[in-house]
Design an enzyme around this catalytic site. Structure first.
Site, PDB file in Angstrom:
ATOM      1  N   SER A 143     -33.648   4.487 -18.987  1.00 51.61           N
ATOM      2  CA  SER A 143     -33.367   3.258 -19.765  1.00 51.61           C
ATOM      3  C   SER A 143     -33.354   2.089 -18.783  1.00 51.61           C
ATOM      4  O   SER A 143     -32.735   2.366 -17.614  1.00 51.61           O
ATOM      5  CB  SER A 143     -32.158   3.350 -20.682  1.00 51.61           C
ATOM      6  OG  SER A 143     -31.909   1.757 -21.198  1.00 51.61           O
ATOM      7  N   TYR A 156     -22.729   4.288 -22.114  1.00 53.08           N
ATOM      8  CA  TYR A 156     -24.345   4.696 -22.253  1.00 53.08           C
ATOM      9  C   TYR A 156     -24.940   4.050 -20.918  1.00 53.08           C
ATOM     10  O   TYR A 156     -25.681   4.898 -20.358  1.00 53.08           O
ATOM     11  CB  TYR A 156     -24.988   3.557 -23.317  1.00 53.08           C
ATOM     12  CG  TYR A 156     -26.359   3.878 -23.463  1.00 53.08           C
ATOM     13  CD1 TYR A 156     -27.037   4.892 -24.027  1.00 53.08           C
ATOM     14  CD2 TYR A 156     -27.101   2.505 -23.354  1.00 53.08           C
ATOM     15  CE1 TYR A 156     -28.389   5.110 -24.151  1.00 53.08           C
ATOM     16  CE2 TYR A 156     -28.466   2.979 -23.408  1.00 53.08           C
ATOM     17  CZ  TYR A 156     -28.972   3.983 -23.979  1.00 53.08           C
ATOM     18  OH  TYR A 156     -30.307   4.120 -23.997  1.00 53.08           O
TER      19      TYR A 156
END
Ligand code: 8X3
Length: 258
Positions: A143, A156
């Site tokens: 990501s 995250y």
């Protein structure tokens, strides 16, 4: 491709987290590109339905229910393959958007387990089969959260940074073997579940992530970049592909229409 590579055997593509979003879209696109796709996810009904859809379209897919955090189950799964051409490590996701000061360690643990250890488990288990194919590709779906932080990114961001490091380190360690390591790092992607899961079903909070953004990326946009990277000639290694919507200049600079 080396002359001694059995062509059919090198064309199995395993996709984790194939029950929805980027994983499902990637499975569809790799199947359309000619791969025999193996769909894995915890939700059996969803992957069975997707496999049926792909097969009905004249391509080849099989569903195999799997929790990537269950190492014994992953090893059993991997034992079913002599050779695998492509592994797409897509399973994972975000839980919460709390500050570091307020974050729940249980969320951090679960995100590390699904994103990082899940990728580790499946990659370790399938590496012999990827190598045996004579032309293997490991894709790690990280990501943009793996390349820069933002407030509330917490566990995250930490997990995605770890996934990025896993990909980089693996590439160094297996150089000289016939396996590529490709990292795809998407920015803002609007899927049916990512933000909703992150905000534990709170639709209002989930909706705010994309508020005013004209065109966030779709799962298909990202699947398209994965399929492109995977279908380059074997000697071409796309180390890292960062993909964002035009409206997103950085993790914290997003153009929103009023
Ligand atoms: C998703 C991108 O910005 O929500 O991986 O962290 S972001």
């Amino acid at each position: 491709m080396a002359a001694d590579v059995p062509p059919a055997a090198s064309r199995i593509a395993v996709v984790t987290g194939a029950s929805s979003g980027i994983g499902a879209a990637t499975a569809r696109q790799l199947a359309a590109a000619g791969y025999r796709v193996v769909l894995t996810a915890r939700r059996e009904e969803r992957i069975e339905a997707l496999a049926e859809e792909i097969n009905a379209a004249g391509h080849q897919a099989k569903a195999y229910p799997l929790d990537v955090t269950d190492r014994a189950a992953v090893e059993e799964f991997a034992g079913a393959f002599r050779t695998v051409g492509v592994l797409v490590n897509n399973a994972g996701g975000a839980l919460g958007a709390d500050t570091v000061a307020a974050g729940d360690p249980e969320d951090w643990r679960r995100m590390y387990e699904t994103n990082v250890l899940g990728t580790l488990n499946v990659t370790q288990a399938l590496l012999p089969a990827l190598t045996a194919s004579g032309d293997g590709t490991v894709v790690v779906l990280s990501s943009t959260a793996g390349h820069g932080t933002y407030e509330g990114g917490g566990g995250y961001v930490a997990a995605k940074h770890a996934e990025h490091v896993l990909a980089e380190t693996l590439r160094l360690e297996i150089v000289g073997t016939p396996v590529r390591v490709i990292e795809v790092a998407p920015g803002m992607v609007k899927t049916e579940e990512f933000a909703l899961t992150r905000f534990r079903g709170d639709e209002e909070k989930a909706g705010k992530v994309y508020a005013g953004v004209a065109e966030p990326l779709t799962a298909d946009d990202v699947a398209d970049t994965i399929a492109w990277a995977v279908t380059r000639p074997s000697h071409v290694n796309i180390d890292l592909l960062v993909v964002r919507p035009r409206a997103q200049a950085s993790n914290t600079k997003v153009h929103r229409e009023p």
